[in-house]
Write a protein that holds these residues in place. Structure first.
Motif, PDB file in Angstrom:
ATOM      1  N   ASP A 142     -12.297  13.635  -2.761  1.00 28.60           N
ATOM      2  CA  ASP A 142     -12.524  12.779  -3.921  1.00 28.60           C
ATOM      3  C   ASP A 142     -11.958  13.472  -5.162  1.00 28.60           C
ATOM      4  O   ASP A 142     -11.800  14.694  -5.179  1.00 28.60           O
ATOM      5  N   LYS A 164     -11.080   4.482 -10.365  1.00 28.00           N
ATOM      6  CA  LYS A 164     -12.119   3.826  -9.566  1.00 28.00           C
ATOM      7  C   LYS A 164     -12.973   2.948 -10.468  1.00 28.00           C
ATOM      8  O   LYS A 164     -13.425   3.387 -11.523  1.00 28.00           O
ATOM      9  N   THR A 165     -13.194   1.713 -10.020  1.00 26.95           N
ATOM     10  CA  THR A 165     -14.030   0.801 -10.796  1.00 26.95           C
ATOM     11  C   THR A 165     -14.652  -0.243  -9.881  1.00 26.95           C
ATOM     12  O   THR A 165     -13.960  -0.884  -9.073  1.00 26.95           O
ATOM     13  N   ASP A 166     -15.956  -0.394  -9.966  1.00 21.94           N
ATOM     14  CA  ASP A 166     -16.692  -1.422  -9.207  1.00 21.94           C
ATOM     15  C   ASP A 166     -16.344  -1.413  -7.722  1.00 21.94           C
ATOM     16  O   ASP A 166     -16.149  -2.464  -7.103  1.00 21.94           O
ATOM     17  N   GLY A 167     -16.254  -0.242  -7.131  1.00 23.56           N
ATOM     18  CA  GLY A 167     -15.981  -0.148  -5.703  1.00 23.56           C
ATOM     19  C   GLY A 167     -14.526  -0.302  -5.326  1.00 23.56           C
ATOM     20  O   GLY A 167     -14.165  -0.193  -4.151  1.00 23.56           O
ATOM     21  N   THR A 168     -13.678  -0.562  -6.302  1.00 20.02           N
ATOM     22  CA  THR A 168     -12.243  -0.721  -6.063  1.00 20.02           C
ATOM     23  C   THR A 168     -11.498   0.528  -6.533  1.00 20.02           C
ATOM     24  O   THR A 168     -11.842   1.110  -7.557  1.00 20.02           O
ATOM     25  N   ARG A 184      -9.314  -2.614  -2.272  1.00 17.67           N
ATOM     26  CA  ARG A 184     -10.650  -3.199  -2.371  1.00 17.67           C
ATOM     27  C   ARG A 184     -11.558  -2.607  -1.289  1.00 17.67           C
ATOM     28  O   ARG A 184     -11.082  -2.017  -0.314  1.00 17.67           O
ATOM     29  N   PRO A 185     -12.878  -2.761  -1.463  1.00 23.59           N
ATOM     30  CA  PRO A 185     -13.824  -2.136  -0.515  1.00 23.59           C
ATOM     31  C   PRO A 185     -13.521  -2.420   0.947  1.00 23.59           C
ATOM     32  O   PRO A 185     -13.658  -1.527   1.795  1.00 23.59           O
ATOM     33  N   GLU A 186     -13.089  -3.639   1.265  1.00 20.28           N
ATOM     34  CA  GLU A 186     -12.840  -3.975   2.663  1.00 20.28           C
ATOM     35  C   GLU A 186     -11.604  -3.269   3.237  1.00 20.28           C
ATOM     36  O   GLU A 186     -11.402  -3.249   4.453  1.00 20.28           O
ATOM     37  N   MET A 188     -10.893   0.002   2.465  1.00 21.67           N
ATOM     38  CA  MET A 188     -11.075   1.449   2.307  1.00 21.67           C
ATOM     39  C   MET A 188     -10.867   2.221   3.608  1.00 21.67           C
ATOM     40  O   MET A 188     -10.521   3.401   3.585  1.00 21.67           O
TER      41      MET A 188
END
Length: 204
Positions: A142, A164-168, A184-186, A188
């Protein structure tokens, strides 16, 4: 002092964990632990890799007892692998296609594991990173917002500034000709931060 104690001595001088050394050698941490405790001995190919990495002669691991207490001087330089590709099977990162080793000043390294990548293309020219430059990467999973990281996308390593913002996650180039990569989260599962850029070694 048996061979395992010599391995432990070299590892400690580099401030490495057993896991750090195991990853470089392509073995499990339990194997390094077994070597250091004297329960097992490494094969000669692993001894050769350690000699190259720690920049000591192979004979160091097999010297007579009377020589064992001699202190190895702290190296002013360290040899790091120039990594061509990286795989991430079962969540374990492994270096592949090592293109050689490069000596860097020990003062550049401050704990942890480091490796080198060769910059490709012009997507980061705004950060003064040119094609062919060597990049000193500290391995970590990270980085902080706005830092430049080596990112594994499927089987390809890219160097991008990370936001990084709102899981994106947004992977931003330093060249307006390249559009940002939005993860996007899906998505990752196909993306993994593998290290932080610490220094650019200019290619003259």
């Amino acid at each position: 002092m048996h061979i395992g104690k010599r391995i432990k001595k070299l590892r400690k001088e580099k401030k490495m964990t057993q896991e750090d050394l195991a990853k470089i050698l392509g073995v499990k941490p339990t194997a390094v632990s077994a070597w250091e405790s004297g329960r097992n001995k490494p094969l000669m190919d692993k001894v050769g890799l350690m000699a190259q990495y720690f920049d000591v002669p192979i004979s160091y691991f097999f010297e007579e007892d009377k020589l064992e207490e001699k202190t190895i001087p702290i190296k002013r330089f360290a040899k790091l692998p120039i990594v061509g590709t990286i795989s991430c099977g079962n969540g374990v990162i492994a270096y592949e296609d090592i293109q050689g080793y490069e000596e860097v000043p020990g003062s550049w390294l401050n704990g942890g594991e480091y490796f080198l990548l060769e910059a490709k293309g012009d997507s980061m020219i705004g950060a003064r990173i040119m094609d062919g430059d060597l990049l000193l990467i500290r391995r970590q999973n990270d980085v902080e917002n706005g830092e430049i990281a080596a990112v594994l996308i499927d089987d390809e390593i890219v160097l991008k500034r990370v936001y990084k913002t709102d899981g994106t996650i947004i992977l931003q180039s330093e060249n307006p000709s390249y559009k940002p990569i939005v993860v996007r989260p899906e998505d990752m599962k196909n993306i993994r931060i593998i290290g932080k850029l610490k220094k650019v070694i200019l290619n003259f």
